[in-house]
Design an enzyme around this catalytic site. Sequence first.
Site, PDB file in Angstrom:
ATOM      1  N   HIS A  37       0.845  -1.210   0.000  1.00  0.00           N
ATOM      2  CA  HIS A  37       0.000   0.000   0.000  1.00  0.00           C
ATOM      3  C   HIS A  37       0.874   1.252   0.000  1.00  0.00           C
ATOM      4  CE1 HIS A  37      -2.947  -2.822   2.115  1.00  0.00           C
ATOM      5  NE2 HIS A  37      -3.629  -2.412   1.075  1.00  0.00           N
ATOM      6  N   GLN A  61     -18.412  -5.995  -0.936  1.00  0.00           N
ATOM      7  CA  GLN A  61     -17.549  -6.797  -1.804  1.00  0.00           C
ATOM      8  C   GLN A  61     -17.100  -8.109  -1.152  1.00  0.00           C
ATOM      9  OE1 GLN A  61     -14.459  -3.633  -1.923  1.00  0.00           O
ATOM     10  NE2 GLN A  61     -13.002  -5.315  -1.934  1.00  0.00           N
ATOM     11  N   LYS A 151      -1.675  -6.414  -8.354  1.00  0.00           N
ATOM     12  CA  LYS A 151      -1.936  -7.679  -7.660  1.00  0.00           C
ATOM     13  C   LYS A 151      -3.397  -8.073  -7.896  1.00  0.00           C
ATOM     14  CE  LYS A 151      -2.013  -9.830  -3.181  1.00  0.00           C
ATOM     15  NZ  LYS A 151      -3.380  -9.585  -2.754  1.00  0.00           N
ATOM     16  N   ARG A 189      -4.038 -10.032   4.180  1.00  0.00           N
ATOM     17  CA  ARG A 189      -4.436 -11.353   4.696  1.00  0.00           C
ATOM     18  C   ARG A 189      -3.233 -12.198   5.134  1.00  0.00           C
ATOM     19  NH1 ARG A 189      -8.300 -10.246   0.703  1.00  0.00           N
ATOM     20  NH2 ARG A 189     -10.462 -10.434   1.420  1.00  0.00           N
TER      21      ARG A 189
HETATM   22  P1  AMP Z   1      -6.750  -3.556  -0.397  1.00  0.00           P
HETATM   23  O1  AMP Z   1      -6.586  -2.756   0.851  1.00  0.00           O
HETATM   24  O2  AMP Z   1      -6.301  -4.972  -0.284  1.00  0.00           O
HETATM   25  O3  AMP Z   1      -8.119  -3.390  -1.003  1.00  0.00           O
HETATM   26  O4  AMP Z   1      -5.741  -2.937  -1.455  1.00  0.00           O
HETATM   27  C1  AMP Z   1      -5.744  -1.569  -1.771  1.00  0.00           C
HETATM   28  C2  AMP Z   1      -4.931  -1.362  -3.019  1.00  0.00           C
HETATM   29  O5  AMP Z   1      -3.603  -1.815  -2.788  1.00  0.00           O
HETATM   30  C3  AMP Z   1      -5.476  -2.170  -4.220  1.00  0.00           C
HETATM   31  O6  AMP Z   1      -5.390  -1.369  -5.394  1.00  0.00           O
HETATM   32  C4  AMP Z   1      -4.530  -3.348  -4.274  1.00  0.00           C
HETATM   33  O7  AMP Z   1      -4.398  -3.900  -5.570  1.00  0.00           O
HETATM   34  C5  AMP Z   1      -3.225  -2.710  -3.816  1.00  0.00           C
HETATM   35  N1  AMP Z   1      -2.301  -3.720  -3.300  1.00  0.00           N
HETATM   36  C6  AMP Z   1      -2.505  -4.568  -2.258  1.00  0.00           C
HETATM   37  N2  AMP Z   1      -1.441  -5.385  -2.096  1.00  0.00           N
HETATM   38  C7  AMP Z   1      -0.546  -5.041  -3.065  1.00  0.00           C
HETATM   39  C8  AMP Z   1       0.736  -5.523  -3.437  1.00  0.00           C
HETATM   40  N3  AMP Z   1       1.338  -6.525  -2.786  1.00  0.00           N
HETATM   41  N4  AMP Z   1       1.356  -4.936  -4.477  1.00  0.00           N
HETATM   42  C9  AMP Z   1       0.768  -3.920  -5.171  1.00  0.00           C
HETATM   43  N5  AMP Z   1      -0.443  -3.423  -4.877  1.00  0.00           N
HETATM   44  C10 AMP Z   1      -1.102  -3.984  -3.833  1.00  0.00           C
END
Ligand code: AMP
Length: 287
Positions: A37, A61, A151, A189
């Site tokens: 992030h 979601q 990702k 996770r």
């Molecule tokens: P999330 O909080 O999991 O919904 O992720 C928020 C944003 O961070 C989304 O656009 C994800 O694709 C991105 N993201 C999460 N993990 C990664 C990672 N390891 N590498 C690149 N982007 C990430």
Amino acid sequence: MEVYTMVSSYQNRLTTIKDQDKSIAFVPTMGALHSGHLELMKTARGKADLVVASIFVNPTQFNEESDLVNYPKPLDHDIHLLENNQVDILFLPTTTEVYPPGIDLSMQLNFGNLTTVMEGEHRPGHFEGVVMVVHRLLDIIQPDYLIMGQKDLQQMTIIQSMIQQLDLSVALVGHSIVREASGLARSSRNTRISDELRPTAPILYKTLQWASESKPRLSPEEITTTAMQRLKEAGFVPEYFTIADADSLMPIQHWRETDKPVACVAAWLGDVRLIDNMRLYEARVDA
Ligand code: AMP
């Protein structure tokens, strides 16, 4: 860092931002922040005058109640990380602020197969929830740039399609996958993976690497079948391992020059569901 929990107070602030002609790069998250992030925040910093991040664990979601309940929510730590990473504004709304009673969020959009394959097949309703929340957040935040991670490749493709279909004036910027030294893609996770299963987790990445290395010798089907087998032998319960075209997301049967093959995988490790992907083609750099 300024923190807004209400749409109305953020929008008051937005008036001055627009009056001063400042650009906004927006990074939506569900919190439980990690260095992946933070890399997105850094990219945002390089794009615009102001970086706005949001933390909102979007209930629409989650296709499984237990995943929503167990989703980590270390809010104080998250706020600390954002402050230390030069985020200007945090939007931290309640569910009622995002989805006030009576709001009409219906949209006439057609995603074709983009929402029915891979994650769409295994997580019914997931992308409807993602599209709804990203559209609502874009409407509130009014950014010039939207920064998302590759990702979640399918999510990015669907949001790009939404932006095109609605002719929104925001530019989507994709960020490459941020990994641990072991190769495991960083994810909120990951903290839920047990100590016992931790050493197994990087095998997901290693299987993608094997797929990439095997492309000159094996057909997409041979790679898919063997990758599924390897994951099962390692202790995963794979949901899918697919070689898909990066644009259409449809499975690829034969290697062709025109396709942009990406290996995509989702697999359970204990009670944690992990996803990852790897591009199997050379990205063309435009002059
Ligand atoms: P999330 O909080 O999991 O919904 O992720 C928020 C944003 O961070 C989304 O656009 C994800 O694709 C991105 N993201 C999460 N993990 C990664 C990672 N390891 N590498 C690149 N982007 C990430």
